[in-house]
Write a protein that holds these residues in place. Structure first.
Motif, short mmCIF file in Angstrom:
data_model
loop_
_atom_site.label_atom_id
_atom_site.label_comp_id
_atom_site.label_asym_id
_atom_site.label_seq_id
_atom_site.Cartn_x
_atom_site.Cartn_y
_atom_site.Cartn_z
N MET A 1 0.81 -1.20 0.00
CA MET A 1 0.00 0.00 0.00
C MET A 1 0.85 1.27 0.00
N TYR A 2 2.08 1.12 0.40
CA TYR A 2 2.90 2.32 0.50
C TYR A 2 3.51 2.69 -0.86
N ILE A 3 3.43 3.95 -1.12
CA ILE A 3 3.81 4.40 -2.46
C ILE A 3 5.24 4.05 -2.82
N MET A 4 6.13 4.24 -1.86
CA MET A 4 7.54 4.05 -2.19
C MET A 4 7.83 2.66 -2.72
N TYR A 7 7.51 2.03 -6.45
CA TYR A 7 8.39 2.75 -7.36
C TYR A 7 9.16 1.87 -8.32
N LEU B 31 5.78 9.97 3.18
CA LEU B 31 5.33 9.47 1.88
C LEU B 31 5.17 7.96 1.94
N ARG B 32 5.52 7.38 3.07
CA ARG B 32 5.47 5.93 3.18
C ARG B 32 4.38 5.49 4.15
N ALA B 34 0.08 5.11 5.19
CA ALA B 34 -1.16 4.71 4.51
C ALA B 34 -1.97 5.90 4.00
N VAL B 36 -1.34 8.30 2.21
CA VAL B 36 -1.06 8.80 0.86
C VAL B 36 -1.99 8.19 -0.20
N VAL B 37 -2.62 7.05 0.14
CA VAL B 37 -3.52 6.47 -0.85
C VAL B 37 -4.95 7.03 -0.73
N VAL B 69 2.62 14.17 -2.90
CA VAL B 69 1.89 12.91 -2.98
C VAL B 69 1.19 12.80 -4.33
N ILE B 72 3.56 12.13 -7.14
CA ILE B 72 4.04 10.74 -7.14
C ILE B 72 2.98 9.82 -7.72
N CYS B 73 1.72 10.07 -7.35
CA CYS B 73 0.66 9.24 -7.90
C CYS B 73 0.58 9.38 -9.41
#
Lengths: 376, 392
Positions: A1-4, A7, B31-32, B34, B36-37, B69, B72-73
């Motif tokens: 779930m985490y964006i990083m 990547y 940024l890591r 939850a 951020v979604v 955020v 990045i998305c």
């Protein structure tokens, strides 16, 4: 779930973005020297003797420091790539043949005009393909004069500055190569690469022209930085096709022998170097000799046993037995027919001796023109 | 904690800020995390929604973070990078305003770590390390604020944040291969009186990088000291990190004369070194070349190829010791050494080169004795002619 963590899977398509941000200035000056500078220098009597030729004045744009007040980014004062190419050609092949001035004056003049060329390159942000073509002959120029002038007094020639310019050109050249390498990932079409090269009007290896030899530059970079291991790591990470070229491998082995302090092997291998690379190594001889004499002083440490002077001469590439004796004396060792090595007498705090021309260096009998065109 | 709508998110951030909950705040601006979604936080007009609804300079921080955020998305990493670096600028402001307190450090850590990660993502072939270099400048601006806070008590000083930043910077400099920039940072940390107050994890990371740097500078004693510290104190469950440390510690130890056990190598999947150990012990020069070729990619990518190459000197010493034991005399012909070199793989060696190799070993103290050119002999010491390497 985490964006990083997502990547890694994405293809980055930012390739051009970063580059598009820069606005490149394109020069419009079609002469080797902008008109304004010609008028000014003629008026102020600032024409160099080497700019006076049999067929009249032939001025070349001279280097001027970029001061805060002066705007350098003026298209009519900048020379585009073809003019820069002709300028280098003219300087290094025509002007370098002039024998009516001392060599150090010739060097100063050429160095100044080449710096101006590099300045034009920087301001216009020339693409890497063009940079390497212009830089390669400059590198040969700095290597050539670095050796030819090595015995000149400091007032006429400064080896430190020469090395600085040489390294500047080498690094610029190599990072341009890396950029080209990275951008052509995926393009493996040999024809296309050859087309690119020929469109830059480089004729490889013919007399009277300039050449562009990456292997030579990679080798010079290693040999200019023997005390540093980073050039060796660079070598190790080069593409296999380049790494495997025997002459570059030879250079790497020389540097490795140097890391192991194996001077005998180093000098044995060096006989296979080309005139330019050999001359760079020769500049390194005083340092090599000092270190070798130091370890020999420990290894052959004795009150009455000696090592014959002629053997030391052969081992460490001295010009003559006399030179061995004077070097030994300088570092505190006694030498008659043989050298009395003694570890407590060796003065390791003494500065290195200045470089001397080594009679085996072929470059001493060559003209600049001769070393500009050969490929290895 | 659910973040819900944008205004709820802003309220939570603000509350945590007022309460001085550094860790919670850090999580909300990471940024890591939850949140951020959460699509609610990616409204089209973040700036106007946030502005005025929150105290300065916190609003700025929230705007930059949410824009980052969003970028990045959309996979716009360069844009994300510029927003994140703006976050760092705001953090610097916040830190400067908070005198004599350091509860904000966790927030700084998170934002700085994210900056480095985003910069790494934004790097492309063309940018060639430029973005990471800029990121390093941002990190340095935080570093300066922390380092300058020297009047506050040891518990509340922002200087406690220095090591974390230095570690981030070391990571950047190692990645863009600018090791010379590490020196002033190392000096700042080594001269800091707070060393024992830094968290252990940070100390380990620091020692790992400084140890690696010492290795590249050929200072093997220091490399040994730093890497051993890192290895011994690294958490036993951090298997991957321990393996990384060993990749450098093993060759350094080998150069200093300590050979690894098979069990250790097996445990950490580093058996590449096992073959190496036996050939170095035996003075098998051909074997070293063979193994270096076999594991070339591993040694090169780990950056230890040239260190392994240096093990040849140890191999020479071991080979000559075997000759000495076989001849059982204190006066050994150079020719015997030369023959040994030739048999073990250096076929083209001549007597001059053999002399040179022996001379270096004597110079390095690995052989006790002296040479005679006239007799072409090496005279070794009656006692301890080949001192054990660890004693050197």
């Amino acid at each position: 779930m985490y964006i990083m963590s997502h990547y890694n899977n994405q293809n980055i398509t930012l390739d051009t973005k970063y580059d598009d941000n820069k606005q490149c200035i394109v020069g419009t000056c079609s002469d080797m020297c902008p008109r304004e500078e010609v008028t000014l220098r003629k008026k102020e009597k600032l024409v160099h003797v080497l700019e006076v030729t049999g067929s009249g004045y032939k001025l070349i744009k001279s280097y001027s420091r970029s001061a805060a007040s002066a705007n350098m980014a003026v298209p009519r004062l900048l020379r585009p790539y073809p003019v820069l190419f002709d300028t280098i050609h003219y300087l290094l092949i025509k002007v370098s043949n002039r024998s009516d001035v001392p060599m150090s004056v010739l060097y100063d003049f050429l160095n100044d005009r080449l710096r101006a060329v590099r300045q034009d390159m920087t301001i216009q942000r020339l693409p890497p393909e063009e940079c390497i073509v212009l830089l390669e002959p400059m590198i040969r120029f700095y290597v050539y004069f670095g050796y030819r002038l090595c015995e000149h007094p400091l007032s006429e020639y400064d080896p430190v500055l020469n090395k600085k310019y040489l390294l500047e050109c080498l690094k610029w050249y190599l990072s341009s190569c890396d950029l080209i390498e990275r951008s052509k990932v995926g393009v493996n079409d040999v024809d296309e690469i050859i087309d690119n090269l020929s469109s830059l009007n480089v004729n490889r290896g013919k007399d009277g022209t300039l050449s562009c030899d990456r292997i030579l530059v990679e080798s010079l970079y290693i040999l200019c930085n023997l005390d540093d291991i980073h050039p060796l790591y660079r070598y190790l990470n080069l593409p296999k096709s380049i790494k495997r070229v025997s002459i570059l491998k030879l250079t790497y082995n020389i540097a490795l022998a140097h890391q192991h302090r194996n001077y005998i092997r180093m000098l044995q291998l060096s006989t296979r170097l080309c005139p330019l690379t050999f001359s760079v190594l020769c500049l390194y001889l005083p340092s090599l000799q000092k270190r070798a004499l130091q370890s020999l002083s420990t290894a052959f440490n004795s009150k009455h046993l000696t090592v014959p002077v002629r053997v030391v001469q052969k081992w460490l590439a001295f010009n003559s037995e006399e030179e061995v004796r004077s070097a030994c004396k300088y570092y505190g060792l006694e030498a008659t027919d043989g050298v009395f090595f003694n570890k407590s007498n060796f003065k390791h705090n003494e500065n290195m001796l200045p470089p001397k021309k080594y009679y085996k260096a072929k470059i001493l009998s060559l003209k600049l023109e001769d070393v500009l065109s050969y490929t290895i | 904690m659910a973040t819900g709508t944008l205004s709820q998110y802003i309220q939570t951030v603000e509350r945590m800020f007022r309460l001085g909950e550094g860790n919670e705040l850090a999580r909300l601006l990471s940024l890591r995390d939850a949140h951020v979604v959460n699509r609610n936080l990616r409204s089209s007009d973040i700036a106007t929604m946030v502005e005025g609804n929150c105290v300065a300079p916190l609003d700025e921080l929230i705007i930059c973070h949410l824009l980052c955020v969003k970028a990045i998305c959309e996979k716009e990493f360069l844009e994300a990078y510029s927003h994140q670096s703006q976050c760092v600028v705001t953090i610097v402001k916040i830190l400067q305003n908070q005198k004599e307190q350091n509860w904000c450090l966790p927030l700084m850590y998170t934002v700085c770590l994210d900056l480095r990660l985003v910069a790494q993502k934004a790097e492309t072939a063309q940018s060639n390390g430029k973005i990471l270099e800029k990121a390093a400048e941002s990190l340095l601006s935080c570093f300066r604020v922390c380092a300058a806070d020297n009047r506050t008590s040891d518990d509340d000083t922002k200087r406690l944040g220095m090591l974390y930043l230095v570690n981030q910077l070391l990571k950047v400099y190692f990645r863009i291969n600018k090791l010379h920039l590490c020196k002033p940072l190392i000096r700042a940390i080594d001269s800091s009186p707070l060393w024992y107050q830094f968290p252990l994890a940070q100390q380990i990371t620091y020692r790992y990088f400084v140890g690696r740097k010492a290795m590249f500078d050929s200072d093997y004693r220091m490399a040994d000291e730093y890497l051993s510290f890192a290895f011994q104190l690294c958490h036993r469950k951090s298997h991957k990190n321990k393996r990384l440390i060993l990749t450098y510690l093993i060759p350094v130890k080998m150069l200093l004369g300590y050979m690894p056990t098979r069990a250790l190598l097996q445990k950490y999947d580093l058996l590449q070194f096992w073959d190496l150990t036996s050939v170095v012990k035996n003075g098998d020069l051909r074997g070293i070349d063979r193994i270096m070729e076999m594991h070339e990619n591993f040694f090169i990518s780990a950056g230890i190829y040239l260190i392994v190459e240096k093990l040849k000197i140890i191999a020479y010493r071991n080979l000559f010791r075997k000759v000495f034991l076989a001849e059982n005399t204190h006066q050994i012909e150079i020719a015997s050494f030369q023959a040994a070199l030739q048999i073990s793989g250096q076929e083209d060696v001549d007597s001059d080169e053999t002399l040179c190799i022996v001379a270096n070993l004597i110079f390095l103290g690995m052989i006790k004795g002296y040479m005679s050119y006239q007799h072409k002999k090496v005279v070794v010491s009656k006692q301890n002619a080949f001192p054990p390497l660890p004693t050197l």
